[in-house]
Design a protein around this motif. Structure first.
Motif: not given
Length: 233
Positions: A191-192, A214-219, A96-98, A104-106
C-alpha cells in the motif's frame, strides 16, 4: 523609558522560552530525553530552582514528561500538540484512526497535486529507510512516521501538517516499540508503494484510494490486536 528590574518569574519565562525553542525546532526530538539538569544549568547560567520551575511548567502543559529514575523526555513538539494529546488521551486508538482516515485521504490527494520533485525524492528516501529497518521496533515506528510526514509536508498546508503531525505522534507513541506494530506496518508495504507511485504520477484519485486502503488495513489489524490483548492502550 525607565528600565525594569528583572523578576524571578520573568527569568523562569525566559528559560521556558528557550526550552520550547529547542523542542519546536527539533533540537530535542519527541520521545528523546533532554540533557541532564547540571548540563542545562551550566548552559543557561541559571540556578537549579529556576530551571526546575521552567521544566515543571513544560511538564504541566504536556510538552515534557518526567520519568522517575530515567530523566525528562519530550512528549510533544509544540504547545498545540500538547493540548491535542491531552484531548486524544481521552480517545481510543480506533477513534483516532477514524479521524485520520479522512485526513490521510485529503493529504494524499493534495500531495499528489502539489508535490515537487524534491518532495518526491524525500518521500522515496523515507520509504526506503523505513523498509530497511526490521531489527528495532521503535526505530521502525519512527521511520514510518517520518515517511508519512514527508507526504504531509508535500501538501504545503500548514494547518493540515500540524494537525497530522500531532495526531500521528499521539497514536504512534502510544503503541510504538512493539513487534506487533512492526508486523502490522510490514503488511502495509504494498500500500505504501502504491501511494508513492500515485503521488509520483500525480494521480489524485489513486493517491486518495491508496491512503484509504492503508488506514483501513491498519484499523482492522489494530482492532484485532487490541481485542487479543497483544497491544495495551
Amino acid at each position: 523609558m525607565a528600565l525594569q528590574k528583572t523578576t524571578r518569574s520573568s527569568l523562569v519565562k525566559q528559560v521556558v522560552d528557550q526550552l520550547v525553542q529547542r523542542i519546536e525546532t527539533g533540537s530535542w526530538a519527541v520521545g528523546k530525553r533532554i540533557p541532564p539538569e547540571p548540563e542545562l544549568v551550566e548552559q543557561l547560567g541559571v540556578s537549579r530552582n529556576t530551571l526546575r520551575e521552567a521544566v515543571q511548567a513544560l511538564i504541566h502543559n504536556g510538552m515534557l514528561e518526567a520519568r522517575q529514575g530515567d530523566g525528562t523526555y519530550v512528549l510533544s513538539s509544540s504547545e498545540f500538540g500538547a493540548a491535542m494529546q491531552r484531548r486524544l488521551q481521552r480517545s481510543t486508538v480506533i477513534e483516532i484512526l477514524e479521524v485520520r482516515h479522512g485526513l490521510e485521504r485529503e493529504i494524499a490527494r493534495l500531495a499528489a497535486a502539489r508535490r515537487t520533485d524534491e518532495d518526491l525524492a524525500l518521500i522515496r528516501e523515507k520509504l526506503a529507510q523505513s523498509q530497511a529497518i526490521r531489527y528495532d521496533a521503535e526505530a521502525y515506528t519512527l521511520a514510518d512516521l517520518d515517511f508519512h510526514m514527508a507526504i504531509a509536508s508535500a501538501t504545503y498546508n500548514g494547518v493540515m501538517i500540524d494537525l497530522y503531525k500531532n495526531m500521528s505522534e499521539a497514536l504512534y507513541y502510544s503503541i510504538s516499540g512493539t513487534q506487533e506494530l512492526v508486523d502490522i506496518l510490514e503488511t502495509l508495504s504494498k500500500h505504501h508503494i502504491a501511494l508513492v507511485e500515485a503521488i509520483r504520477v500525480q494521480d489524485e484519485s489513486a493517491a486518495e484510494e491508496a491512503a484509504s486502503s492503508l488506514i483501513q488495513v491498519s484499523k482492522t489489524a489494530l482492532t484485532q490486536l487490541i481485542k487479543e490483548g497483544s497491544i495495551q492502550i
